[in-house]
Design a protein around this motif. Sequence first.
Motif, PDB file in Angstrom:
ATOM      1  N   LEU A  18       0.335  -0.857  -0.375  1.00  0.00           N
ATOM      2  CA  LEU A  18       0.199   0.170   0.203  1.00  0.00           C
ATOM      3  C   LEU A  18       0.935   0.933  -0.277  1.00  0.00           C
ATOM      4  O   LEU A  18       0.353   2.341  -0.206  1.00  0.00           O
ATOM      5  CB  LEU A  18      -0.716  -0.015   1.652  1.00  0.00           C
ATOM      6  CG  LEU A  18      -1.961  -1.308   0.992  1.00  0.00           C
ATOM      7  CD1 LEU A  18      -3.074  -1.211   2.609  1.00  0.00           C
ATOM      8  CD2 LEU A  18      -2.650  -1.611   0.045  1.00  0.00           C
ATOM      9  N   PHE A  22      -0.329   4.873   2.024  1.00  0.00           N
ATOM     10  CA  PHE A  22      -1.086   4.592   2.625  1.00  0.00           C
ATOM     11  C   PHE A  22       0.130   4.109   3.972  1.00  0.00           C
ATOM     12  O   PHE A  22       0.460   2.857   3.051  1.00  0.00           O
ATOM     13  CB  PHE A  22      -2.101   3.174   2.536  1.00  0.00           C
ATOM     14  CG  PHE A  22      -3.086   3.650   3.179  1.00  0.00           C
ATOM     15  CD1 PHE A  22      -4.291   4.561   3.829  1.00  0.00           C
ATOM     16  CD2 PHE A  22      -3.314   2.181   4.579  1.00  0.00           C
ATOM     17  CE1 PHE A  22      -5.011   4.835   5.037  1.00  0.00           C
ATOM     18  CE2 PHE A  22      -3.747   2.596   5.815  1.00  0.00           C
ATOM     19  CZ  PHE A  22      -5.016   3.765   5.994  1.00  0.00           C
ATOM     20  N   THR A  24       0.316   1.315   6.770  1.00  0.00           N
ATOM     21  CA  THR A  24      -1.031   1.417   7.630  1.00  0.00           C
ATOM     22  C   THR A  24       0.215   0.320   9.045  1.00  0.00           C
ATOM     23  O   THR A  24       1.409   0.240   9.345  1.00  0.00           O
ATOM     24  CB  THR A  24      -0.641  -0.698   6.979  1.00  0.00           C
ATOM     25  OG1 THR A  24      -1.843  -0.650   5.568  1.00  0.00           O
ATOM     26  CG2 THR A  24      -1.657  -1.797   7.843  1.00  0.00           C
ATOM     27  N   TYR A  37      -7.935  -2.103   7.440  1.00  0.00           N
ATOM     28  CA  TYR A  37      -6.576  -1.640   7.391  1.00  0.00           C
ATOM     29  C   TYR A  37      -5.766  -0.436   8.205  1.00  0.00           C
ATOM     30  O   TYR A  37      -5.936   0.780   7.575  1.00  0.00           O
ATOM     31  CB  TYR A  37      -5.204  -1.999   6.003  1.00  0.00           C
ATOM     32  CG  TYR A  37      -4.842  -2.441   5.253  1.00  0.00           C
ATOM     33  CD1 TYR A  37      -3.727  -3.042   4.621  1.00  0.00           C
ATOM     34  CD2 TYR A  37      -6.483  -3.344   4.404  1.00  0.00           C
ATOM     35  CE1 TYR A  37      -3.809  -4.214   4.413  1.00  0.00           C
ATOM     36  CE2 TYR A  37      -6.213  -4.046   4.001  1.00  0.00           C
ATOM     37  CZ  TYR A  37      -4.645  -5.142   3.756  1.00  0.00           C
ATOM     38  OH  TYR A  37      -4.754  -5.530   3.208  1.00  0.00           O
ATOM     39  N   LEU A  52      -4.468   2.330  -5.014  1.00  0.00           N
ATOM     40  CA  LEU A  52      -5.023   1.262  -4.717  1.00  0.00           C
ATOM     41  C   LEU A  52      -6.453   0.329  -5.084  1.00  0.00           C
ATOM     42  O   LEU A  52      -6.664  -0.815  -4.317  1.00  0.00           O
ATOM     43  CB  LEU A  52      -5.340   2.043  -2.766  1.00  0.00           C
ATOM     44  CG  LEU A  52      -4.148   2.218  -2.276  1.00  0.00           C
ATOM     45  CD1 LEU A  52      -4.756   2.968  -0.936  1.00  0.00           C
ATOM     46  CD2 LEU A  52      -2.719   1.528  -1.670  1.00  0.00           C
ATOM     47  N   PHE A  56      -6.825  -3.381  -4.803  1.00  0.00           N
ATOM     48  CA  PHE A  56      -7.527  -4.496  -3.508  1.00  0.00           C
ATOM     49  C   PHE A  56      -8.594  -5.934  -5.043  1.00  0.00           C
ATOM     50  O   PHE A  56      -8.425  -6.339  -4.169  1.00  0.00           O
ATOM     51  CB  PHE A  56      -9.054  -3.783  -3.474  1.00  0.00           C
ATOM     52  CG  PHE A  56      -7.485  -2.978  -1.912  1.00  0.00           C
ATOM     53  CD1 PHE A  56      -7.190  -4.057  -0.891  1.00  0.00           C
ATOM     54  CD2 PHE A  56      -6.811  -1.434  -1.853  1.00  0.00           C
ATOM     55  CE1 PHE A  56      -6.802  -3.122   0.681  1.00  0.00           C
ATOM     56  CE2 PHE A  56      -6.328  -1.959  -0.633  1.00  0.00           C
ATOM     57  CZ  PHE A  56      -6.549  -2.540   0.555  1.00  0.00           C
ATOM     58  N   LEU A  88      -8.384   1.979   6.038  1.00  0.00           N
ATOM     59  CA  LEU A  88      -8.890   1.463   4.902  1.00  0.00           C
ATOM     60  C   LEU A  88     -10.127   0.376   5.006  1.00  0.00           C
ATOM     61  O   LEU A  88      -9.974  -0.821   5.396  1.00  0.00           O
ATOM     62  CB  LEU A  88      -8.162   0.772   4.152  1.00  0.00           C
ATOM     63  CG  LEU A  88      -7.033   1.932   2.851  1.00  0.00           C
ATOM     64  CD1 LEU A  88      -5.966   1.584   2.266  1.00  0.00           C
ATOM     65  CD2 LEU A  88      -7.508   2.773   1.988  1.00  0.00           C
TER      66      LEU A  88
END
Length: 390
Positions: A18, A22, A24, A37, A52, A56, A88
Amino acid sequence: MSIRDPEADHDGPSPEALLPAFRTDDVEVDDNGRLVYYGRPLVEYRRMERELWPLFREHGYEVRLDVVPDSEQDPITGVAVTTERQALVAEPRSVGIDGIPWTNIAMLAATILTTLYAGTIWYYEPVNGPLDLLAGWPFALAVLGVLGVHEFGHYALSRYHDVQASLPYFIPVPTFIGTFGAVIKMEGRIPDRKALFDIGIAGPIAGLIAAVGVAIVGLYLDPVSVPQGVLENENAIQLDIGYPLLLQFLAWATGQPLEYSDPGLVTSPVVFGAWIGFFVTFLNLLPVGQLDGGHIIRAMTGDRSETIAALVPMGLFGLAGYLYVFANVGVNAPVLWTFWGFIALGLAYVGPATPVFDEPLDRKRIALGILTFVVGALCFTPVPFELTGV
């Protein structure tokens, strides 16, 4: 039992994958199979989504950024403390049909009954028992056929673009048409403008083709005789239909009448079923919110669609006011367009569907969209129907 371990075994993307969009802190797999997440975005939201969402989706999830509750144990007191954190949230996606869709089946069965009842009324047949409802089967088949083809047009293109969507939900209502239409539920994000356009326009095009076919069949069917008792009853409810230009054109092209000089004869209810299809198509093509027309205009014009959508309620309220003040019509049409003005106002407030990738459409789709709106306008009539009597 939730898993609170950044290194937990799950089938979603790894926290490292990610980055740099992002960061995590930890991952939770909840009891519903969702991956949460916890962390924080490192880039602007739209950029993060574009980076992202495909990742996913490859792992079989739909993802969104949300603020979710998180419970942690205080290391000193041992008391659980609930806080809110950004996360997320990834939900498992399934494009196909999972199990037997009992709700869809039940609503369809109920709509079959209500449209059979409405059709029996328009064939002027008495209803003294369940089997008497079979007299209305041509009308019911016409209405449900047009609506079903419309919705399965959406569903087919949703499957084509790998967008999660439900089967159609038919809406049964014991009115003179037996239904308020049908809808499908879009449960997944739209990848791009092409998918948004294709899914949005597939229903109106498929429904229009079906309605034209039903109209032609209905025009060649024998008219229905109105019982003498109905003609003599001044208090009986009568329905005066306003025919849209497209239906008038089909009547002219086939050489078949829409109305008869003999008051004891009315056109086949199958034609009325096609009329419902044309009327539903026009309403769905209103360029506002998440109606079909809203999807199409959003795909064609981007963010400018919100300005166009804001004009739709004003136009509907203006039409209602004009008909009420200046036109020699009853109150049914002004009330109808006022009602839809408020519907459009709410849809405009909610806003349109926004695709993940927002590149402009190609010229062929733009041309097809314009043509569809033009044909949809031919399905419009300012006074769709007038109820007389009591």
